[in-house]
Design a protein around this motif. Structure first.
Motif, PDB file in Angstrom:
ATOM      1  N   VAL A   2      56.868  33.399  26.860  1.00 32.68           N
ATOM      2  CA  VAL A   2      55.770  34.328  27.067  1.00 32.68           C
ATOM      3  C   VAL A   2      54.653  33.627  27.834  1.00 32.68           C
ATOM      4  O   VAL A   2      54.419  32.424  27.648  1.00 32.68           O
ATOM      5  CB  VAL A   2      55.239  34.833  25.713  1.00 32.68           C
ATOM      6  CG1 VAL A   2      53.962  35.630  25.890  1.00 32.68           C
ATOM      7  CG2 VAL A   2      56.298  35.673  24.994  1.00 32.68           C
ATOM      8  N   GLN A   3      53.993  34.367  28.687  1.00 28.12           N
ATOM      9  CA  GLN A   3      52.834  33.836  29.419  1.00 28.12           C
ATOM     10  C   GLN A   3      51.662  34.793  29.304  1.00 28.12           C
ATOM     11  O   GLN A   3      51.847  36.016  29.329  1.00 28.12           O
ATOM     12  CB  GLN A   3      53.170  33.660  30.900  1.00 28.12           C
ATOM     13  CG  GLN A   3      53.884  32.380  31.247  1.00 28.12           C
ATOM     14  CD  GLN A   3      53.951  32.157  32.749  1.00 28.12           C
ATOM     15  OE1 GLN A   3      54.214  33.069  33.518  1.00 28.12           O
ATOM     16  NE2 GLN A   3      53.709  30.932  33.173  1.00 28.12           N
ATOM     17  N   LEU A   4      50.466  34.224  29.196  1.00 28.22           N
ATOM     18  CA  LEU A   4      49.234  34.992  29.279  1.00 28.22           C
ATOM     19  C   LEU A   4      48.472  34.472  30.490  1.00 28.22           C
ATOM     20  O   LEU A   4      48.196  33.265  30.577  1.00 28.22           O
ATOM     21  CB  LEU A   4      48.379  34.816  28.023  1.00 28.22           C
ATOM     22  CG  LEU A   4      48.954  35.327  26.701  1.00 28.22           C
ATOM     23  CD1 LEU A   4      47.978  35.067  25.572  1.00 28.22           C
ATOM     24  CD2 LEU A   4      49.290  36.794  26.785  1.00 28.22           C
ATOM     25  N   VAL A   5      48.141  35.365  31.402  1.00 29.23           N
ATOM     26  CA  VAL A   5      47.451  34.968  32.623  1.00 29.23           C
ATOM     27  C   VAL A   5      46.136  35.716  32.705  1.00 29.23           C
ATOM     28  O   VAL A   5      46.111  36.953  32.742  1.00 29.23           O
ATOM     29  CB  VAL A   5      48.305  35.261  33.865  1.00 29.23           C
ATOM     30  CG1 VAL A   5      47.543  34.878  35.128  1.00 29.23           C
ATOM     31  CG2 VAL A   5      49.629  34.500  33.784  1.00 29.23           C
ATOM     32  N   GLU A   6      45.048  34.932  32.763  1.00 31.06           N
ATOM     33  CA  GLU A   6      43.712  35.517  32.825  1.00 31.06           C
ATOM     34  C   GLU A   6      43.211  35.563  34.256  1.00 31.06           C
ATOM     35  O   GLU A   6      43.622  34.768  35.103  1.00 31.06           O
ATOM     36  CB  GLU A   6      42.735  34.681  31.993  1.00 31.06           C
ATOM     37  CG  GLU A   6      43.049  34.618  30.523  1.00 31.06           C
ATOM     38  CD  GLU A   6      43.035  33.201  30.005  1.00 31.06           C
ATOM     39  OE1 GLU A   6      42.887  33.024  28.792  1.00 31.06           O
ATOM     40  OE2 GLU A   6      43.170  32.278  30.823  1.00 31.06           O
ATOM     41  N   SER A   7      42.288  36.478  34.505  1.00 30.29           N
ATOM     42  CA  SER A   7      41.623  36.563  35.800  1.00 30.29           C
ATOM     43  C   SER A   7      40.265  37.212  35.613  1.00 30.29           C
ATOM     44  O   SER A   7      40.004  37.830  34.574  1.00 30.29           O
ATOM     45  CB  SER A   7      42.466  37.356  36.796  1.00 30.29           C
ATOM     46  OG  SER A   7      42.652  38.677  36.322  1.00 30.29           O
ATOM     47  N   GLY A   8      39.405  37.043  36.627  1.00 29.77           N
ATOM     48  CA  GLY A   8      38.131  37.756  36.614  1.00 29.77           C
ATOM     49  C   GLY A   8      36.908  36.911  36.346  1.00 29.77           C
ATOM     50  O   GLY A   8      35.787  37.418  36.394  1.00 29.77           O
ATOM     51  N   GLY A   9      37.073  35.639  36.060  1.00 31.60           N
ATOM     52  CA  GLY A   9      35.905  34.795  35.843  1.00 31.60           C
ATOM     53  C   GLY A   9      35.172  34.527  37.139  1.00 31.60           C
ATOM     54  O   GLY A   9      35.602  34.921  38.218  1.00 31.60           O
ATOM     55  N   GLY A  10      34.022  33.851  37.019  1.00 32.37           N
ATOM     56  CA  GLY A  10      33.265  33.508  38.212  1.00 32.37           C
ATOM     57  C   GLY A  10      31.826  33.188  37.898  1.00 32.37           C
ATOM     58  O   GLY A  10      31.457  32.960  36.739  1.00 32.37           O
ATOM     59  N   LEU A  11      31.028  33.161  38.953  1.00 37.02           N
ATOM     60  CA  LEU A  11      29.600  32.860  38.851  1.00 37.02           C
ATOM     61  C   LEU A  11      28.809  34.141  39.053  1.00 37.02           C
ATOM     62  O   LEU A  11      29.064  34.887  40.015  1.00 37.02           O
ATOM     63  CB  LEU A  11      29.215  31.832  39.919  1.00 37.02           C
ATOM     64  CG  LEU A  11      27.727  31.518  40.088  1.00 37.02           C
ATOM     65  CD1 LEU A  11      27.175  30.874  38.830  1.00 37.02           C
ATOM     66  CD2 LEU A  11      27.525  30.613  41.298  1.00 37.02           C
ATOM     67  N   VAL A  12      27.862  34.388  38.156  1.00 39.25           N
ATOM     68  CA  VAL A  12      27.062  35.602  38.233  1.00 39.25           C
ATOM     69  C   VAL A  12      25.648  35.285  37.774  1.00 39.25           C
ATOM     70  O   VAL A  12      25.444  34.365  36.970  1.00 39.25           O
ATOM     71  CB  VAL A  12      27.697  36.716  37.371  1.00 39.25           C
ATOM     72  CG1 VAL A  12      27.679  36.356  35.894  1.00 39.25           C
ATOM     73  CG2 VAL A  12      27.038  38.053  37.618  1.00 39.25           C
ATOM     74  N   GLN A  13      24.693  36.019  38.278  1.00 40.69           N
ATOM     75  CA  GLN A  13      23.312  35.834  37.845  1.00 40.69           C
ATOM     76  C   GLN A  13      23.084  36.519  36.503  1.00 40.69           C
ATOM     77  O   GLN A  13      23.795  37.478  36.147  1.00 40.69           O
ATOM     78  CB  GLN A  13      22.353  36.416  38.874  1.00 40.69           C
ATOM     79  CG  GLN A  13      22.241  35.589  40.145  1.00 40.69           C
ATOM     80  CD  GLN A  13      21.132  36.086  41.059  1.00 40.69           C
ATOM     81  OE1 GLN A  13      20.801  37.267  41.061  1.00 40.69           O
ATOM     82  NE2 GLN A  13      20.542  35.175  41.824  1.00 40.69           N
ATOM     83  N   ALA A  14      22.095  36.045  35.778  1.00 40.16           N
ATOM     84  CA  ALA A  14      21.742  36.664  34.506  1.00 40.16           C
ATOM     85  C   ALA A  14      21.454  38.150  34.714  1.00 40.16           C
ATOM     86  O   ALA A  14      20.820  38.545  35.699  1.00 40.16           O
ATOM     87  CB  ALA A  14      20.521  35.974  33.913  1.00 40.16           C
ATOM     88  N   GLY A  15      21.974  38.948  33.788  1.00 38.01           N
ATOM     89  CA  GLY A  15      21.843  40.392  33.905  1.00 38.01           C
ATOM     90  C   GLY A  15      23.015  41.058  34.591  1.00 38.01           C
ATOM     91  O   GLY A  15      23.137  42.287  34.565  1.00 38.01           O
ATOM     92  N   GLY A  16      23.869  40.251  35.203  1.00 36.09           N
ATOM     93  CA  GLY A  16      25.010  40.791  35.921  1.00 36.09           C
ATOM     94  C   GLY A  16      26.189  41.093  35.014  1.00 36.09           C
ATOM     95  O   GLY A  16      26.100  40.978  33.785  1.00 36.09           O
ATOM     96  N   SER A  17      27.299  41.468  35.646  1.00 35.38           N
ATOM     97  CA  SER A  17      28.500  41.878  34.909  1.00 35.38           C
ATOM     98  C   SER A  17      29.733  41.192  35.477  1.00 35.38           C
ATOM     99  O   SER A  17      29.785  40.858  36.660  1.00 35.38           O
ATOM    100  CB  SER A  17      28.690  43.397  35.002  1.00 35.38           C
ATOM    101  OG  SER A  17      27.612  44.089  34.426  1.00 35.38           O
ATOM    102  N   LEU A  18      30.706  41.010  34.613  1.00 37.96           N
ATOM    103  CA  LEU A  18      32.036  40.540  34.996  1.00 37.96           C
ATOM    104  C   LEU A  18      33.055  41.252  34.126  1.00 37.96           C
ATOM    105  O   LEU A  18      32.753  41.643  32.989  1.00 37.96           O
ATOM    106  CB  LEU A  18      32.179  39.034  34.791  1.00 37.96           C
ATOM    107  CG  LEU A  18      31.513  38.096  35.790  1.00 37.96           C
ATOM    108  CD1 LEU A  18      31.644  36.652  35.311  1.00 37.96           C
ATOM    109  CD2 LEU A  18      32.126  38.242  37.169  1.00 37.96           C
ATOM    110  N   ARG A  19      34.255  41.379  34.661  1.00 36.52           N
ATOM    111  CA  ARG A  19      35.349  41.957  33.881  1.00 36.52           C
ATOM    112  C   ARG A  19      36.515  40.992  33.876  1.00 36.52           C
ATOM    113  O   ARG A  19      37.053  40.662  34.945  1.00 36.52           O
ATOM    114  CB  ARG A  19      35.793  43.297  34.468  1.00 36.52           C
ATOM    115  CG  ARG A  19      36.791  44.054  33.588  1.00 36.52           C
ATOM    116  CD  ARG A  19      37.371  45.231  34.312  1.00 36.52           C
ATOM    117  NE  ARG A  19      38.086  46.134  33.417  1.00 36.52           N
ATOM    118  CZ  ARG A  19      39.133  46.850  33.792  1.00 36.52           C
ATOM    119  NH1 ARG A  19      39.595  46.765  35.030  1.00 36.52           N
ATOM    120  NH2 ARG A  19      39.723  47.662  32.931  1.00 36.52           N
ATOM    121  N   LEU A  20      36.895  40.547  32.702  1.00 37.80           N
ATOM    122  CA  LEU A  20      38.032  39.648  32.554  1.00 37.80           C
ATOM    123  C   LEU A  20      39.281  40.464  32.220  1.00 37.80           C
ATOM    124  O   LEU A  20      39.202  41.474  31.524  1.00 37.80           O
ATOM    125  CB  LEU A  20      37.786  38.640  31.442  1.00 37.80           C
ATOM    126  CG  LEU A  20      36.509  37.792  31.533  1.00 37.80           C
ATOM    127  CD1 LEU A  20      36.466  36.793  30.376  1.00 37.80           C
ATOM    128  CD2 LEU A  20      36.417  37.085  32.865  1.00 37.80           C
TER     129      LEU A  20
END
Length: 120
Positions: A2-20
């Motif tokens: 089995v494998q779990l593969v993540e994506s969606g990280g990064g650099l963002v300013q405070a108040g911003g959004s990300l989706r993992l």
């Protein structure tokens, strides 16, 4: 295997959004709970959010009202929508799931981690 593969990280300013995203693949029979953990430098890994196969959800207090966990069972994928990000959310985020594969009973699997950095 089995494998779990993540994506969606990064650099963002405070108040911003990300989706993992975290996609599980392999000889999967069933997936029970799916979790997101995070580990900041010099700190222990902590559970951020979980979602069970039945849809029960729980969050750690610091992220309540800002993060939303969801899953797509058809795609064996779990998501973490992170809004109103703060510098203290900076960490490596790990996906974890309790998976029953076609060989063994339920056991935990981990993704490789994805870096989230929030600048002030």
């Amino acid at each position: 295997q089995v494998q779990l593969v993540e994506s969606g990280g990064g650099l963002v300013q405070a108040g911003g959004s990300l989706r993992l995203s975290c996609a599980a693949s392999g000889r999967i029979f069933s997936i029970n709970v799916m979790n997101w953990y995070r580990q900041a430098p010099g700190k222990q890994r902590e559970l951020v959010a979980l979602i069970t196969s039945g849809g029960r959800i729980s969050y750690t207090e610091p992220v309540k009202g800002r993060f939303t966990i969801s899953r797509d069972n058809a795609k064996n994928t779990v998501y973490l929508q992170m809004n109103s990000l703060k510098p203290e959310d900076t960490a490596v985020y790990y996906c974890n799931a309790i998976i029953t594969d076609q060989v063994m009973g339920p056991r935990p699997w981990w993704g490789q981690g994805t870096q989230v950095t929030v600048s002030s």
